[in-house]
Write a protein that holds these residues in place. Structure first.
Motif, PDB file in Angstrom:
ATOM      1  N   TYR A  46       0.806  -1.216   0.000  1.00  0.00           N
ATOM      2  CA  TYR A  46       0.000   0.000   0.000  1.00  0.00           C
ATOM      3  C   TYR A  46       0.845   1.275   0.000  1.00  0.00           C
ATOM      4  CZ  TYR A  46      -4.468  -2.254  -0.050  1.00  0.00           C
ATOM      5  OH  TYR A  46      -5.573  -2.963  -0.462  1.00  0.00           O
ATOM      6  N   LYS A  47       1.904   1.231  -0.778  1.00  0.00           N
ATOM      7  CA  LYS A  47       2.697   2.442  -1.005  1.00  0.00           C
ATOM      8  C   LYS A  47       2.266   3.072  -2.315  1.00  0.00           C
ATOM      9  CE  LYS A  47       7.161   2.786  -0.093  1.00  0.00           C
ATOM     10  NZ  LYS A  47       8.630   2.620  -0.194  1.00  0.00           N
ATOM     11  N   PHE A  48       2.078   4.375  -2.321  1.00  0.00           N
ATOM     12  CA  PHE A  48       1.740   5.099  -3.542  1.00  0.00           C
ATOM     13  C   PHE A  48       2.578   6.371  -3.598  1.00  0.00           C
ATOM     14  CE2 PHE A  48      -0.890   7.929  -6.199  1.00  0.00           C
ATOM     15  CZ  PHE A  48      -1.031   7.112  -7.312  1.00  0.00           C
ATOM     16  N   HIS A  49       3.453   6.447  -4.614  1.00  0.00           N
ATOM     17  CA  HIS A  49       4.361   7.600  -4.772  1.00  0.00           C
ATOM     18  C   HIS A  49       5.160   7.860  -3.492  1.00  0.00           C
ATOM     19  CE1 HIS A  49       2.028   9.467  -8.411  1.00  0.00           C
ATOM     20  NE2 HIS A  49       2.598   8.294  -8.681  1.00  0.00           N
ATOM     21  N   HIS A  50       5.824   6.809  -3.007  1.00  0.00           N
ATOM     22  CA  HIS A  50       6.722   6.894  -1.837  1.00  0.00           C
ATOM     23  C   HIS A  50       6.002   7.159  -0.517  1.00  0.00           C
ATOM     24  CE1 HIS A  50       9.839   6.898  -4.877  1.00  0.00           C
ATOM     25  NE2 HIS A  50       9.325   7.980  -5.416  1.00  0.00           N
ATOM     26  N   GLU A  51       4.704   6.935  -0.478  1.00  0.00           N
ATOM     27  CA  GLU A  51       3.954   7.210   0.739  1.00  0.00           C
ATOM     28  C   GLU A  51       2.937   6.098   0.968  1.00  0.00           C
ATOM     29  OE1 GLU A  51       0.899  10.647   2.462  1.00  0.00           O
ATOM     30  OE2 GLU A  51       1.410  10.568   0.330  1.00  0.00           O
ATOM     31  N   THR A  52       2.872   5.592   2.215  1.00  0.00           N
ATOM     32  CA  THR A  52       1.851   4.599   2.504  1.00  0.00           C
ATOM     33  C   THR A  52       0.491   5.275   2.612  1.00  0.00           C
ATOM     34  OG1 THR A  52       1.119   2.847   4.004  1.00  0.00           O
ATOM     35  CG2 THR A  52       2.228   4.736   4.999  1.00  0.00           C
ATOM     36  N   VAL A  53      -0.543   4.599   2.107  1.00  0.00           N
ATOM     37  CA  VAL A  53      -1.883   5.187   2.153  1.00  0.00           C
ATOM     38  C   VAL A  53      -2.746   4.568   3.247  1.00  0.00           C
ATOM     39  CG1 VAL A  53      -1.866   5.865  -0.275  1.00  0.00           C
ATOM     40  CG2 VAL A  53      -2.710   3.590   0.351  1.00  0.00           C
ATOM     41  N   ILE A  54      -2.200   3.606   3.984  1.00  0.00           N
ATOM     42  CA  ILE A  54      -2.911   2.992   5.105  1.00  0.00           C
ATOM     43  C   ILE A  54      -2.655   3.808   6.369  1.00  0.00           C
ATOM     44  CG2 ILE A  54      -3.074   0.949   6.595  1.00  0.00           C
ATOM     45  CD1 ILE A  54      -4.340   0.563   3.842  1.00  0.00           C
ATOM     46  N   ASP A  55      -3.737   4.105   7.088  1.00  0.00           N
ATOM     47  CA  ASP A  55      -3.643   5.003   8.238  1.00  0.00           C
ATOM     48  C   ASP A  55      -3.575   4.286   9.579  1.00  0.00           C
ATOM     49  OD1 ASP A  55      -4.039   7.717   6.873  1.00  0.00           O
ATOM     50  OD2 ASP A  55      -5.746   6.569   6.135  1.00  0.00           O
ATOM     51  N   GLY A  56      -3.853   2.983   9.599  1.00  0.00           N
ATOM     52  CA  GLY A  56      -3.827   2.317  10.885  1.00  0.00           C
ATOM     53  C   GLY A  56      -4.226   0.855  10.811  1.00  0.00           C
ATOM     54  N   ILE A  57      -4.330   0.244  11.988  1.00  0.00           N
ATOM     55  CA  ILE A  57      -4.725  -1.160  12.105  1.00  0.00           C
ATOM     56  C   ILE A  57      -5.848  -1.289  13.130  1.00  0.00           C
ATOM     57  CG2 ILE A  57      -2.466  -2.055  11.450  1.00  0.00           C
ATOM     58  CD1 ILE A  57      -2.093  -2.727  14.499  1.00  0.00           C
ATOM     59  N   ASP A  58      -6.602  -2.348  12.975  1.00  0.00           N
ATOM     60  CA  ASP A  58      -7.699  -2.682  13.872  1.00  0.00           C
ATOM     61  C   ASP A  58      -7.502  -4.132  14.299  1.00  0.00           C
ATOM     62  OD1 ASP A  58     -10.483  -2.437  14.995  1.00  0.00           O
ATOM     63  OD2 ASP A  58     -10.919  -3.926  13.434  1.00  0.00           O
ATOM     64  N   ILE A  59      -7.508  -4.404  15.585  1.00  0.00           N
ATOM     65  CA  ILE A  59      -7.311  -5.759  16.096  1.00  0.00           C
ATOM     66  C   ILE A  59      -8.685  -6.390  16.289  1.00  0.00           C
ATOM     67  CG2 ILE A  59      -6.231  -7.185  17.857  1.00  0.00           C
ATOM     68  CD1 ILE A  59      -4.296  -5.333  16.276  1.00  0.00           C
ATOM     69  N   ASN A  60      -8.979  -7.456  15.514  1.00  0.00           N
ATOM     70  CA  ASN A  60     -10.345  -7.972  15.486  1.00  0.00           C
ATOM     71  C   ASN A  60     -10.367  -9.506  15.449  1.00  0.00           C
ATOM     72  OD1 ASN A  60     -13.101  -8.451  14.938  1.00  0.00           O
ATOM     73  ND2 ASN A  60     -13.270  -6.562  13.752  1.00  0.00           N
ATOM     74  N   TYR A  61      -9.860 -10.114  16.510  1.00  0.00           N
ATOM     75  CA  TYR A  61      -9.995 -11.563  16.699  1.00  0.00           C
ATOM     76  C   TYR A  61     -11.238 -11.821  17.549  1.00  0.00           C
ATOM     77  CZ  TYR A  61      -5.268 -12.629  14.992  1.00  0.00           C
ATOM     78  OH  TYR A  61      -4.137 -12.785  14.219  1.00  0.00           O
TER      79      TYR A  61
ATOM     80  N   VAL B 293      -2.786   4.836  13.444  1.00  0.00           N
ATOM     81  CA  VAL B 293      -3.786   4.791  14.516  1.00  0.00           C
ATOM     82  C   VAL B 293      -4.135   3.332  14.784  1.00  0.00           C
ATOM     83  CG1 VAL B 293      -4.743   7.055  13.972  1.00  0.00           C
ATOM     84  CG2 VAL B 293      -5.747   5.029  12.936  1.00  0.00           C
ATOM     85  N   VAL B 294      -4.520   3.034  16.004  1.00  0.00           N
ATOM     86  CA  VAL B 294      -4.804   1.653  16.400  1.00  0.00           C
ATOM     87  C   VAL B 294      -6.177   1.583  17.048  1.00  0.00           C
ATOM     88  CG1 VAL B 294      -4.112  -0.272  17.881  1.00  0.00           C
ATOM     89  CG2 VAL B 294      -2.367   1.103  16.724  1.00  0.00           C
ATOM     90  N   SER B 295      -6.961   0.593  16.639  1.00  0.00           N
ATOM     91  CA  SER B 295      -8.224   0.318  17.310  1.00  0.00           C
ATOM     92  C   SER B 295      -8.286  -1.165  17.662  1.00  0.00           C
ATOM     93  CB  SER B 295      -9.415   0.694  16.421  1.00  0.00           C
ATOM     94  OG  SER B 295      -9.424  -0.047  15.223  1.00  0.00           O
ATOM     95  N   ILE B 296      -9.145  -1.477  18.604  1.00  0.00           N
ATOM     96  CA  ILE B 296      -9.402  -2.861  18.979  1.00  0.00           C
ATOM     97  C   ILE B 296     -10.904  -3.094  18.876  1.00  0.00           C
ATOM     98  CG2 ILE B 296      -7.366  -3.083  20.436  1.00  0.00           C
ATOM     99  CD1 ILE B 296      -9.166  -2.622  22.879  1.00  0.00           C
ATOM    100  N   ALA B 297     -11.301  -4.350  18.638  1.00  0.00           N
ATOM    101  CA  ALA B 297     -12.719  -4.668  18.437  1.00  0.00           C
ATOM    102  C   ALA B 297     -13.159  -5.775  19.390  1.00  0.00           C
ATOM    103  CB  ALA B 297     -12.966  -5.066  16.989  1.00  0.00           C
ATOM    104  N   PRO B 298     -13.376  -5.444  20.655  1.00  0.00           N
ATOM    105  CA  PRO B 298     -13.784  -6.468  21.619  1.00  0.00           C
ATOM    106  C   PRO B 298     -15.202  -6.963  21.356  1.00  0.00           C
ATOM    107  CG  PRO B 298     -13.125  -4.393  22.691  1.00  0.00           C
ATOM    108  CD  PRO B 298     -13.293  -4.116  21.252  1.00  0.00           C
ATOM    109  N   SER B 299     -15.451  -8.191  21.787  1.00  0.00           N
ATOM    110  CA  SER B 299     -16.805  -8.735  21.838  1.00  0.00           C
ATOM    111  C   SER B 299     -16.935  -9.483  23.161  1.00  0.00           C
ATOM    112  CB  SER B 299     -17.081  -9.655  20.643  1.00  0.00           C
ATOM    113  OG  SER B 299     -16.129 -10.694  20.584  1.00  0.00           O
ATOM    114  N   PHE B 300     -18.156  -9.767  23.555  1.00  0.00           N
ATOM    115  CA  PHE B 300     -18.401 -10.311  24.884  1.00  0.00           C
ATOM    116  C   PHE B 300     -17.597 -11.571  25.216  1.00  0.00           C
ATOM    117  CE2 PHE B 300     -20.922 -13.125  27.680  1.00  0.00           C
ATOM    118  CZ  PHE B 300     -20.818 -12.386  28.847  1.00  0.00           C
TER     119      PHE B 300
END
Length: 289
Positions: free
Chosen positions: A123-138, A167-174
């Motif tokens: 996800y590099k475009f013209h020497h720059e990554t275009v992805i802004d973060g990750i989400d943890i979703n197990y 940026v980082v997010s997490i996706a908890p479930s019960f």
């Protein structure tokens, strides 16, 4: 309430519904301060252990159509909508995608390398990554709370240290809430958002929804906690759209909600009317409902 409400939309590479042809830009409300598309899932590879259980090796790869969601298309999306970010979600739904490292140090090393490859190369475009973060979703975790927090924490630390602005997010479930509570407790300043999956448990009334959310605030804080609804038919029956909408209205009125997320775009396109929850949620967040 957070001064900048956020809306997030999962795009899941599900085989049960027709594939989506690209970002559903028709749902983007320009009045929302921050809007995220979440590409799901970056899934790891697995082998079977001696008892027939799946164990993970930490080698992640994109499980979505990288042609339809290419670096070039993400760059074009951001040029048209300056408030939009794109995040990749790690893990997967159900027991087919467990968090269960074969060897935790090897898992960490492989995860660092493979995720860095996705974010900074694929996800590099013209020497720059275009992805802004990750989400943890197990949604299914075989490991202990401590091992989950240790392994994921090491990966978060690596990405935060080596890729600017992640940026980082997490996706908890019960069923796995205690694992995510441990992860959050160990990384409170590295995790920006918490996408709680209300649709993974029975929430039959607005009163129960609001009370559950306020209980979760005690762990995750009001500024980071997002309420989530699923349009996937497999999640039907746990929480209704009526309960969800009425609940978020009450939470917003009391200053108890930072934002909303919906999972997922493919299923929502098949709903009637299409993409209703996405549009309604953003109207609620901007006070234009």
């Amino acid at each position: 309430m957070s001064p900048k409400p956020i809306f997030r939309e999962y795009i899941i590479g599900s085989k049960e519904v027709p594939p989506i042809e690209g970002f559903p830009v028709e749902i983007i409300n320009r009045r929302i301060p921050e809007f995220h598309f979440i590409l799901a899932f970056a899934a790891e590879d697995y082998v079977e252990d001696g008892s027939g259980k799946k164990v993970g090796k930490g080698n992640f790869s994109a499980n979505w159509n990288v042609t339809k969601f290419s670096a070039k298309k993400i760059r074009e999306l951001k040029e048209d909508y300056e408030h939009v970010k794109v995040v990749i979600s790690l893990g997967g739904r159900g027991t087919n995608f467990p968090f269960n490292p074969q060897d935790k140090e090897i898992w960490i090393d492989n995860a660092k390398k493979s995720l860095n490859q996705i974010i900074t190369v694929l996800y590099k475009f013209h020497h720059e990554t275009v992805i802004d973060g990750i989400d943890i979703n197990y949604e299914h975790i075989e490991s202990s709370e401590d091992e989950f927090a240790y392994c994921i924490g090491k990966v978060i630390d690596y990405l935060k240290s080596n890729i600017s602005g992640v940026v980082v997010s997490i996706a908890p479930s019960f069923p796995v809430l205690s694992h995510y509570q441990q992860l959050f407790k160990a990384n409170p300043h590295r995790i920006q958002w918490v996408n709680y999956q209300y649709y993974d448990q029975k929430v039959p009334s607005t009163h129960e929804f609001v009370n559950l959310h306020k209980t979760l605030i005690d762990t995750f804080g009001v500024e980071k906690l997002l309420a989530g609804f699923s349009t996937d038919p497999n999640d039907k029956g746990n929480i209704s759209a009526e309960v969800f909408v009425e609940g978020v209205l009450q939470l917003l009125a009391s200053g108890s909600l930072a934002g909303i997320f919906v999972s997922d775009a493919q299923s929502s396109l098949l709903s009637e009317p299409p993409l209703y929850l996405e549009k309604k949620s953003q109207e609620i967040l901007t006070g234009t409902n």
